[in-house]
Motif scaffolding. Structure first.
Motif: not given
Ligand code: ATP
Ligand code: MG
Length: 577
Positions: A252-268
Motif C-alpha cells: 500500500l502506498g500514498e501518492v501526491d495528487t495535487p488538485d486532482c480528485w476526479t477519477v479522470e484526472d487522477v487516472s491521467k
C-alpha cells in the motif's frame, strides 16, 4: 370537411421554439397551438387524432373488462394527506385554494381519489375484482415542459386502477391490461417494446413501461435480442461477470495528487486505468449517511442504490455530510481509514491493487486491496451500477449457468407512452381501504394502476411516422383518410368532378377533406404532404380531359389514374383493410 371553412392554419415557417420533429409538425400542420409553457390548445384537426387514439384505448380497456368513470380534476388535500403524498409529491403537484381557503390540488394522477371512492362503495370480496378507468386532463407542473405535448404541464391521460382480493388476482388483471396496452400500441402502428421499469413516485413493487422506439426518445432501454429481456436502463440488471486475476498484492502506498480528485484526472496523472479505481460516493438517505463504492469506470445507478438500501429517499450528500463522515476535503475520500456505513457494487470486489482517495487533501492511495486494507468491509454488495451498451445480458447468463454464453445488451431510445404498475396495498393500507373476505375478516385491497398518455401518443406517432415533407399518419390515427385536391377551383369542370368524388366518399362513410381553397397547386400539394392524410385524389384539367383523376398514397411516390366515376370506389378499396 371543406378546407376553406376549416380552422386548419398551416405554417410555412418552422416554429422557433419547437424542439422536436413532432412538436414542429404539430404546430405547422395546425394540430395544436401553444398558450404558455406546457399548455396547449388542440385545434379541430389535432383533436380528431386525439379522439381516434382515445377510442382505440377505450375499446381495448373495455375488452380487458374495464368500466369507464369520470373523476374530478380538483382533488382535496385531505385525501393526499392520508397517503403522505401531499408532503412528498413535490412541486409537480399544483396546489390551489378555493374561496373558503380550503386546499386542493390539480390531479397529476388519481390513486387517492379512486381508492376513496372504492372504500366507500365496495364492501365484499364478491364485488372484486374491479377495473375502473377514466380519460381526463392531468396537470403536472413539470420543471422543464418540452417537446410540445410530449412533456406538457396539462395533458390528456387514460388512467386505470384495479382492486383485488389477493396478489394472484391482481396478477391476472395486470396481464390483461398489459395485453390491452400491447394491442393499443399495435393498433396505433407503433414499433414498440414493453420494458421492465422502476416504480418511482407512484410507488409499488413492479412495473412495465411501453416504449415507442424513436431516436428522439428521452428514455434509454436495454434489450437482449436472444432472450427478449428488455428494461429501462434505470432498472436494467448488470452483475459482476469479472473475477480477480490473482495479482500479487503490492505494498500500500500514498501518492501526491495535487488538485486532482476526479477519477479522470487522477487516472491521467498516475497513468493507471480507471478500471483500477474505486470511487467513494456519499449519499444522504432517510436511514442516515451512506457511502457507496463503485469501480472507477462504472456509473452509480441511484435507483438501484435506493432499492438496495430499501430507503425511502436518497440524494447526493451535501459537502457538510461528506466532510463530517470522511473527515477530509470533498473528493479525497476512500475506504481505507473510513468509518461509515458502506455498501459496494459487485465489481468493487474484483479490483486488485486499486487506487482510492486517501482521506487527505491532494493525496491518493495505490495498491489498495479489499481484504487487506479496507477499514470496514462493505456491509453488503449488490448490483448498483448503470448498465452499458454491450454488457452481457444477465437473464441469458442465469439460464446458462452450466455453460455461460454472454449475449450483449443493445441500447435503444424510446418514448414512454404507457406504464402499468402493481401497487400492492400501498394505497389501500394507508387509506384503510378494505373489504370483507370470505371468512368475514377485513383485508386491504390489492391494487394495480395503469396509465397511458393519450396526447403523448399523438406526438409519438408523428415522431415515428414522418418524412421531410410532413406527417405520415398510420391509417387508424389519420384524422381523414382522403384529401380531394382540385388544382384549379375556378375551373367549373374541375370543381364539379372534385365535388362529386368528395360527396361520394362522404356518403359512403369515408372521412374526406376537400381542399377547395383558391390557392396555387404548389401550396396545396405542400399542405397535403404536411397534413399527412393517407390518400390524395388530385383533380386537374389535363387528366380530366381524358376523364381521369390521379390517386396517390402519401407514403409512396408512384400514383395511378382512375376514371372519375370509379375514383371513390378505388379509394374505398384501398382504405378498407
Ligand atoms: P415520465 O417519466 O415521462 O415523466 P411518468 O412516469 O411520470 O412519465 P406516469 O405517471 O406513469 O408517467 O403517467 C402515465 C403516462 O402519462 C406516461 O406513460 C405518459 O404517456 C403520460 N405522461 C406523463 N407525464 C406527461 C407529461 N408531462 N406530458 C404528457 N404526457 C405525460
Ligand atoms: Mg413524470
Amino acid at each position: 370537411m371543406r378546407l376553406s371553412k376549416y380552422l386548419l392554419p398551416t405554417l410555412k415557417e418552422l416554429p422557433a421554439d419547437a424542439d422536436t420533429v413532432s412538436a414542429k409538425l404539430m404546430l405547422r400542420a395546425g394540430l395544436i397551438r401553444k398558450v404558455a409553457a406546457g399548455l396547449y390548445e388542440w385545434l379541430p384537426f389535432g383533436l380528431r387524432v386525439l379522439k381516434k387514439v382515445e377510442q382505440i384505448i377505450r375499446e381495448e380497456m373495455d375488452r380487458a373488462g374495464g368500466q369507464e368513470v369520470w373523476l374530478p380534476i380538483v382533488q382535496p388535500k385531505e385525501l393526499w394527506e392520508e397517503t403522505g403524498r401531499w408532503q412528498v409529491y413535490g412541486k409537480e403537484l399544483l396546489r390551489i385554494k378555493d374561496r373558503k381557503d380550503t386546499e386542493f390540488c390539480l390531479a397529476p394522477t388519481a390513486e387517492e381519489v379512486i381508492t376513496d371512492l372504492v372504500r366507500r362503495e365496495v364492501r365484499s370480496y364478491r364485488e372484486l375484482p374491479l377495473l375502473l378507468y377514466q380519460f381526463g386532463i392531468k396537470f403536472r407542473d413539470e420543471i422543464r415542459p418540452r417537446f410540445g405535448v410530449m412533456r406538457a404541464r396539462e395533458f390528456y391521460m387514460k388512467d386505470a386502477y384495479s382492486f383485488h382480493a389477493d396478489d394472484a388476482d391482481l396478477e391476472k388483471t395486470y396481464k390483461e391490461v398489459y395485453d390491452a396496452y400491447v394491442r393499443i400500441c399495435e393498433r396505433c402502428g407503433f414499433k414498440f417494446r414493453p420494458v421492465e421499469a422502476a416504480t418511482g413516485a407512484i410507488g409499488g413493487r413492479f412495473s412495465h413501461e411501453f416504449m415507442v422506439l424513436a431516436e428522439t426518445g428521452e428514455e434509454t432501454i436495454a434489450t437482449c435480442d436472444v432472450c427478449g429481456y428488455a428494461a429501462n436502463i434505470e432498472l436494467a440488471e448488470s452483475t459482476a461477470f469479472g473475477s480477480k486475476k490473482g495479482e500479487p498484492l503490492q505494498a500500500l502506498g500514498e501518492v501526491d495528487t495535487p488538485d486532482c480528485w476526479t477519477v479522470e484526472d487522477v487516472s491521467k496523472l498516475l497513468k493507471i486505468p480507471k478500471i483500477k479505481f474505486i470511487k467513494t460516493l456519499f449519499y444522504d438517505t432517510d436511514q442516515g449517511p451512506v457511502v457507496a463504492l463503485m469501480r472507477g469506470d462504472h456509473e452509480l445507478n441511484e435507483a438501484k442504490l435506493q432499492r438496495h438500501l430499501g430507503a425511502k429517499w436518497i440524494q447526493k450528500a451535501s459537502d457538510e455530510t461528506y466532510r463530517s463522515v470522511a473527515h477530509c476535503e470533498v473528493g479525497y475520500a476512500g475506504p481505507v481509514g473510513l468509518s461509515a456505513r458502506v455498501v459496494a457494487d459487485w465489481n468493487v470486489a474484483t479490483v486488485e491493487n486499486g487506487v482510492t482517495g486517501a482521506n487527505k487533501k491532494d493525496k491518493h492511495l495505490v495498491n489498495v486491496n479489499l481484504e487487506r486494507d479496507y477499514t470496514l468491509a462493505p456491509e453488503s454488495f449488490g448490483d448498483l451500477r448503470m448498465v452499458r451498451e454491450g454488457d452481457p445480458c444477465t437473464r441469458c447468463f442465469r439460464k446458462n449457468t452450466e455453460k455461460p454464453t454472454f449475449h450483449k445488451l443493445a441500447f435503444h431510445k424510446g418514448i414512454e407512452v404507457g406504464h402499468v404498475f402493481k401497487l400492492g396495498t400501498k394505497y389501500s393500507e394507508s387509506m384503510s381501504a378494505g373489504f370483507l373476505t370470505e371468512k368475514g375478516t377485513k383485508s386491504p385491497f390489492v391494487m394495480g394502476c395503469y396509465g397511458i398518455g393519450v396526447s403523448r401518443i399523438v406526438a409519438a406517432a408523428i415522431e415515428q411516422c414522418h418524412d421531410d415533407n410532413g406527417i405520415l399518419w398510420p391509417a387508424p390515427l389519420a384524422p381523414f383518410q382522403v384529401i380531394v385536391l382540385p388544382l384549379n377551383v375556378s375551373e367549373p369542370n374541375v370543381m364539379a368532378a372534385a365535388e362529386k368524388i368528395y360527396s361520394e366518399l362522404r356518403s359512403r362513410g369515408v372521412e374526406a377533406l376537400l381542399d377547395d381553397r383558391d390557392q396555387r397547386a404548389g401550396v396545396k400539394f405542400k399542405d397535403a404532404d404536411l397534413l399527412g392524410i393517407p390518400w390524395r385524389v388530385t383533380v386537374g384539367e389535363k387528366k380530366l380531359a381524358g376523364g381521369c383523376v390521379e390517386l396517390k398514397s402519401r407514403s409512396a411516390s408512384a400514383s395511378e389514374d382512375a376514371p372519375v366515376e370509379e375514383a371513390a370506389d378505388r379509394v374505398l378499396k384501398k382504405i378498407t383493410p
